[in-house]
Design an enzyme around this catalytic site. Sequence first.
Site, PDB file in Angstrom:
ATOM      1  N   GLU A 114       0.753  -1.240  -0.036  1.00  0.00           N
ATOM      2  CA  GLU A 114      -0.029   0.063  -0.167  1.00  0.00           C
ATOM      3  C   GLU A 114       0.761   1.082   0.101  1.00  0.00           C
ATOM      4  OE1 GLU A 114      -2.499   1.398   3.276  1.00  0.00           O
ATOM      5  OE2 GLU A 114      -0.550   1.509   4.426  1.00  0.00           O
ATOM      6  N   ASN A 115       2.219   1.259   0.378  1.00  0.00           N
ATOM      7  CA  ASN A 115       3.043   2.237   0.401  1.00  0.00           C
ATOM      8  C   ASN A 115       4.092   2.290  -0.693  1.00  0.00           C
ATOM      9  OD1 ASN A 115       2.712   1.755   3.567  1.00  0.00           O
ATOM     10  ND2 ASN A 115       1.977   3.834   2.691  1.00  0.00           N
ATOM     11  N   ASN A 171      -4.801   1.540   4.607  1.00  0.00           N
ATOM     12  CA  ASN A 171      -5.608   2.970   4.718  1.00  0.00           C
ATOM     13  C   ASN A 171      -5.081   3.739   3.377  1.00  0.00           C
ATOM     14  OD1 ASN A 171      -2.933   2.586   6.188  1.00  0.00           O
ATOM     15  ND2 ASN A 171      -3.310   5.005   6.550  1.00  0.00           N
ATOM     16  N   HIS A 172      -3.965   3.306   2.842  1.00  0.00           N
ATOM     17  CA  HIS A 172      -3.641   4.280   1.655  1.00  0.00           C
ATOM     18  C   HIS A 172      -4.143   3.526   0.301  1.00  0.00           C
ATOM     19  CE1 HIS A 172      -1.117   7.299   3.764  1.00  0.00           C
ATOM     20  NE2 HIS A 172      -0.538   6.234   4.307  1.00  0.00           N
ATOM     21  N   HIS A 196      -4.171  -4.768   9.150  1.00  0.00           N
ATOM     22  CA  HIS A 196      -3.671  -3.597   9.014  1.00  0.00           C
ATOM     23  C   HIS A 196      -4.009  -2.493   9.954  1.00  0.00           C
ATOM     24  CE1 HIS A 196      -1.413  -1.023   6.180  1.00  0.00           C
ATOM     25  NE2 HIS A 196      -2.122   0.019   6.415  1.00  0.00           N
ATOM     26  N   HIS A 205       1.256  -2.118   8.899  1.00  0.00           N
ATOM     27  CA  HIS A 205       0.939  -0.782   9.089  1.00  0.00           C
ATOM     28  C   HIS A 205       1.916   0.091   9.897  1.00  0.00           C
ATOM     29  CE1 HIS A 205      -1.459   3.105   9.294  1.00  0.00           C
ATOM     30  NE2 HIS A 205      -1.237   2.983  10.630  1.00  0.00           N
ATOM     31  N   HIS A 207       5.295  -0.176  10.311  1.00  0.00           N
ATOM     32  CA  HIS A 207       6.631  -0.405   9.438  1.00  0.00           C
ATOM     33  C   HIS A 207       7.552  -0.632  10.429  1.00  0.00           C
ATOM     34  CE1 HIS A 207       4.885   2.509   6.102  1.00  0.00           C
ATOM     35  NE2 HIS A 207       4.004   1.652   6.443  1.00  0.00           N
TER      36      HIS A 207
END
Length: 273
Positions: A39-40, A67-68, A155, A180, A182
């Site tokens: 997602e990132n 969430n991204h 997440h 989430h 990291h």
Amino acid sequence: MRILFLGDLVGRAGRDAAGEAIPALRQRLGLDLVVVNAENASHGFGLSPEMARALFAAGADVLTLGNHAWDRKEIIPYIESERRLIRPLNYPPGTPGQGSVVAELPDGRRALVAQVMGRLFMDALDDPFRGLQAVLAAHRMGAGGTVAAIVVDVHAEASSEKLAMGHSFDGRVSLVVGTHTHTPSADHQVLAGGTAFMSDAGMCGDYDSVIGMEKGVASLRFWKKVPGERLAPAEGEATVCGVFVETDDATGLARRVEPLRMGGRLSQAVPAA
């Protein structure tokens, strides 16, 4: 079944490191299933279709978001057609895409991969516990079941919520792993009922950073509560972080779980073949 889950890919450094590592790890560890949280991947915010295609080409079987998920708008039509890309299943009804997928492996076995998003310190989505319960109601692991293994990506921000998810579904899934934050946690374990658990798989990215973002700009935001320079991913040598799980084909439960940390600044940990 041998399963590798890689934590949040952050920017080009994380994408490139994971893309290079996956083929070698598939061979070295005899992997049957590779799941990657991406997602990132796109400059730290979201995922583009071309990046998703590159990760599939490198050997990822399933990609998860978070969430991204919608930061790159072009992912919306892509996720509708690409079933191997999933987003949290507790997004409201009508949200594009799906929250789980049954991956078909080359040897004929099947694995369910599902993702939920936590609600503590996160967006107020639908109940992730009841949402996952509904998905699992249609599946049973192991010999004679619908799938050989089940992987759940949680997440979420709070480790308490992730642990509650692990204990709630202990014995019903192969792996519950958090994403989430990291930051890789050191609590990898096989729970009492046989489910492998790790609070957070960490990220694939440059750890000379603030959770993958360039440390100067990111740190300044905590000093000055005014808009500043846009956050950008750190582009130094990345550490590939994740978790490896080996399951029992008869039950789908975990035989062992080990962390993975390769390259970059963190202490190294590579599972035994």
